[in-house]
Design a protein around this motif. Sequence first.
Motif, PDB file in Angstrom:
ATOM      1  N   LEU A   5      11.517  45.561  37.482  1.00 45.03           N
ATOM      2  CA  LEU A   5      10.156  44.999  36.767  1.00 45.03           C
ATOM      3  C   LEU A   5      10.336  45.315  35.510  1.00 45.03           C
ATOM      4  N   LEU A   6      10.700  46.595  35.055  1.00 45.05           N
ATOM      5  CA  LEU A   6      10.785  47.230  33.968  1.00 45.05           C
ATOM      6  C   LEU A   6      11.615  46.412  32.806  1.00 45.05           C
ATOM      7  N   SER A   7      13.037  46.250  33.639  1.00 46.00           N
ATOM      8  CA  SER A   7      13.907  45.567  32.691  1.00 46.00           C
ATOM      9  C   SER A   7      13.588  44.366  32.522  1.00 46.00           C
ATOM     10  N   LEU A   8      12.987  43.601  33.355  1.00 45.77           N
ATOM     11  CA  LEU A   8      12.421  42.038  33.070  1.00 45.77           C
ATOM     12  C   LEU A   8      11.517  42.091  32.220  1.00 45.77           C
ATOM     13  N   ASN A   9      10.274  43.340  32.118  1.00 46.14           N
ATOM     14  CA  ASN A   9       9.462  43.242  31.137  1.00 46.14           C
ATOM     15  C   ASN A   9       9.949  43.374  29.639  1.00 46.14           C
ATOM     16  N   LEU A  10      10.927  44.097  29.677  1.00 47.82           N
ATOM     17  CA  LEU A  10      11.717  44.660  28.489  1.00 47.82           C
ATOM     18  C   LEU A  10      12.200  43.623  27.639  1.00 47.82           C
ATOM     19  N   SER A  11      13.214  42.764  28.902  1.00 52.32           N
ATOM     20  CA  SER A  11      13.784  41.588  28.047  1.00 52.32           C
ATOM     21  C   SER A  11      12.862  40.569  27.725  1.00 52.32           C
ATOM     22  N   HIS A  12      11.627  40.259  28.350  1.00 49.62           N
ATOM     23  CA  HIS A  12      10.671  39.440  28.037  1.00 49.62           C
ATOM     24  C   HIS A  12      10.152  40.000  26.508  1.00 49.62           C
ATOM     25  N   LEU A  13       9.878  41.112  26.519  1.00 49.81           N
ATOM     26  CA  LEU A  13       9.234  41.640  25.467  1.00 49.81           C
ATOM     27  C   LEU A  13      10.335  41.516  24.135  1.00 49.81           C
ATOM     28  N   GLY A  14      11.539  41.818  24.397  1.00 48.56           N
ATOM     29  CA  GLY A  14      12.695  41.582  23.383  1.00 48.56           C
ATOM     30  C   GLY A  14      12.742  40.058  22.879  1.00 48.56           C
ATOM     31  N   LEU A  15      12.819  38.906  23.867  1.00 50.10           N
ATOM     32  CA  LEU A  15      12.503  37.627  23.731  1.00 50.10           C
ATOM     33  C   LEU A  15      11.182  37.323  22.741  1.00 50.10           C
ATOM     34  N   TRP A  16      10.105  37.893  23.343  1.00 53.54           N
ATOM     35  CA  TRP A  16       8.930  37.667  22.529  1.00 53.54           C
ATOM     36  C   TRP A  16       9.209  38.008  20.945  1.00 53.54           C
ATOM     37  N   ALA A  17       9.680  39.252  20.779  1.00 51.46           N
ATOM     38  CA  ALA A  17       9.980  39.912  19.421  1.00 51.46           C
ATOM     39  C   ALA A  17      10.737  38.899  18.697  1.00 51.46           C
ATOM     40  N   SER A  18      11.932  38.665  19.420  1.00 50.31           N
ATOM     41  CA  SER A  18      12.993  37.782  18.492  1.00 50.31           C
ATOM     42  C   SER A  18      12.069  36.430  18.063  1.00 50.31           C
ATOM     43  N   GLY A  19      11.501  36.181  19.159  1.00 48.04           N
ATOM     44  CA  GLY A  19      10.827  34.580  18.930  1.00 48.04           C
ATOM     45  C   GLY A  19      10.001  35.013  17.450  1.00 48.04           C
ATOM     46  N   LEU A  20       9.246  35.840  17.668  1.00 45.78           N
ATOM     47  CA  LEU A  20       8.048  36.347  16.593  1.00 45.78           C
ATOM     48  C   LEU A  20       8.705  36.315  15.221  1.00 45.78           C
ATOM     49  N   ILE A  21      10.112  37.099  15.443  1.00 47.67           N
ATOM     50  CA  ILE A  21      10.715  37.394  13.999  1.00 47.67           C
ATOM     51  C   ILE A  21      11.387  36.031  13.555  1.00 47.67           C
ATOM     52  N   LEU A  22      11.735  35.184  14.486  1.00 45.47           N
ATOM     53  CA  LEU A  22      12.113  33.871  13.918  1.00 45.47           C
ATOM     54  C   LEU A  22      11.057  32.807  13.339  1.00 45.47           C
ATOM     55  N   VAL A  23       9.851  33.103  14.080  1.00 44.57           N
ATOM     56  CA  VAL A  23       8.928  32.016  13.513  1.00 44.57           C
ATOM     57  C   VAL A  23       8.352  32.702  12.209  1.00 44.57           C
ATOM     58  N   LEU A  24       8.117  33.934  11.894  1.00 42.90           N
ATOM     59  CA  LEU A  24       7.954  34.621  10.732  1.00 42.90           C
ATOM     60  C   LEU A  24       8.940  34.136   9.615  1.00 42.90           C
ATOM     61  N   GLY A  25      10.412  34.351  10.129  1.00 39.38           N
ATOM     62  CA  GLY A  25      11.417  34.034   9.011  1.00 39.38           C
ATOM     63  C   GLY A  25      11.345  32.529   8.802  1.00 39.38           C
ATOM     64  N   PHE A  26      10.912  31.539   9.539  1.00 42.04           N
ATOM     65  CA  PHE A  26      10.862  30.251   9.388  1.00 42.04           C
ATOM     66  C   PHE A  26       9.590  30.008   8.337  1.00 42.04           C
ATOM     67  N   LEU A  27       8.559  30.541   8.545  1.00 43.91           N
ATOM     68  CA  LEU A  27       7.366  30.435   7.892  1.00 43.91           C
ATOM     69  C   LEU A  27       7.487  30.967   6.495  1.00 43.91           C
ATOM     70  N   LYS A  28       8.248  31.884   6.173  1.00 47.67           N
ATOM     71  CA  LYS A  28       8.723  32.465   5.110  1.00 47.67           C
ATOM     72  C   LYS A  28       9.728  31.348   4.287  1.00 47.67           C
ATOM     73  N   LEU A  29      10.543  30.880   4.995  1.00 51.30           N
ATOM     74  CA  LEU A  29      11.287  30.070   4.472  1.00 51.30           C
ATOM     75  C   LEU A  29      10.594  28.707   4.007  1.00 51.30           C
ATOM     76  N   ILE A  30       9.708  28.414   4.720  1.00 51.76           N
ATOM     77  CA  ILE A  30       8.933  27.318   4.388  1.00 51.76           C
ATOM     78  C   ILE A  30       8.263  27.314   3.050  1.00 51.76           C
ATOM     79  N   ARG A  31       7.596  28.500   2.981  1.00 49.82           N
ATOM     80  CA  ARG A  31       6.809  29.072   1.963  1.00 49.82           C
ATOM     81  C   ARG A  31       7.537  28.895   0.584  1.00 49.82           C
ATOM     82  N   LEU A  32       8.916  29.514   0.809  1.00 50.52           N
ATOM     83  CA  LEU A  32       9.793  29.740  -0.505  1.00 50.52           C
ATOM     84  C   LEU A  32      10.139  28.256  -0.848  1.00 50.52           C
ATOM     85  N   LEU A  33      10.413  27.415   0.104  1.00 47.24           N
ATOM     86  CA  LEU A  33      10.783  26.081  -0.448  1.00 47.24           C
ATOM     87  C   LEU A  33       9.786  25.457  -0.916  1.00 47.24           C
ATOM     88  N   LEU A  34       8.577  25.425  -0.556  1.00 48.23           N
ATOM     89  CA  LEU A  34       7.328  24.850  -1.067  1.00 48.23           C
ATOM     90  C   LEU A  34       7.118  25.290  -2.622  1.00 48.23           C
TER      91      LEU A  34
END
Length: 511
Positions: A5-34
Amino acid sequence: MLSVLLSLNLSHLGLWASGLILVLGFLKLIRLLLRRQMLARAMDSFPGPPTHWLFGHALEIQKTGSLDKVVSWAHQFPYAHPLWLGQFLGFLNIYEPDYVKAVYSRGDPKAADVYDFFLQWIGKGLLVLHGPKWYEHRKLLTPGFHYDVLKPYVAVFNNSTHAMLDKWEEKAREDKSFDIFCDVGHMALDSLMKCTFGKGNSGLSHRDNSYYLAVSDLTLLMQQRIESFQYHNDFIYWLTPHGRRFLRACQEAHDHTDQVIKERKAALQDEKEQEKIQNRRHLDFLDILLGARDESGIKLSDAELRAEVDTFMFEGHDTTTSGISWFLYCMALYPEHQSRCREEVCEILGDRDSFQWDDLGKMTYLTMCIKESLRLYPPVPQVYRQLSKPVNFVDGRSLPAGSLISLHIYALHRNSSVWPDSEVFDPLRFTPENVATRHPFAFMPFSAGPRNCIGQQFAMNEMKVVTALCLLRFEFALDPLQPPIKMPQLILRSKNGIHLRLKPLHLGSGK
């Protein structure tokens, strides 16, 4: 089961963190392009040189000879052209006096995209402040540059210069050229330490030398960061070797300033020390800062004190080093003007060995030569602003609020429509008659308008004293094997130093 369970939670947390970084990076890119779209649209009516698909003009302006490349662009595109550092940072590069007046007669703030890089080093001092806070600090600091405060500094300039010239006597005996830039830098720092911190006549200590090296390193690293768009992101920059080196140099500079302020504050608590300071022949810059109060009677905070001291040390040390060094190069390049300047200062000095305040106003031809060298080799070749409101230019074109402006002082000073035979060294451009007929925004070594350099009189006084004493002690000649290679850092330097041959004169003055 728990470990699964702990390893599953950690992997989910890692996925959430990666997703958040990608979203923030995408928003930053949109801001730069605008933002890029906004900047590009604002400059639609300004043609310019072709850009690289990724680096913009950055590769061109990092090359040797880039300053003269911009001058050639100025001939090709009168008034102004777009200048891109990477794909996301675009300026309108201006070099025509009416365009300059339209922007610099106002009080627009410095461009945060460039000057925010200074914050880690010099904090929120006069250079980067804007609005009411800038006005308040400017008002508090202005008394520090009154001529009554500047007068006693002439003796400081004399002493520091004599110490440098004594070293040059030793070097001149070897009968070969040497790089003057570093020695001038140490002399300028020595003078500034005495004028800023009230240092004695013992010269630079080991700690002061470390400070000098840190400041030199910081100016180089700052320029590299401005020109390298991959370093514009703080998070990325602090992870690089350049970024870590920058932070170490910042710490060195801050430790030095903090220690000096701490020592002075402690001294002011001691009645005997306080009496000594009050009885000194002159107040130094730190005395004035410590005594400064706004209309409510509030003093500068420790952070504000450090910011203003670090700002003054940066702006007052490297700029005069550049100005003096390039002036001496001009004197070596044009021996007829060197001889005429020497005759003038010999006549002024007579049988004395040091200059006084009243002598400075008599240095007519020397001053014209200094100004002409500042025209051809401006210590700060480029400065930046961000428009706080729209601007309309003389030819009918305009820019909206938020646009970025680069004033290319080097190209302005070599603009052939303003300066006939602009590459020719001609001090007579600065006779009162010629100055009166020229556009007031054609010559800007100290900027212009409400945000002009507060220390310009300090700098001119130092340049006069130092250069006059140099010309009395030595004859300067070029080293044809080592011509200087102009390098546009924050300050105009030479990639290979400024190598001159010195011949002692022993005119009976100077020592």
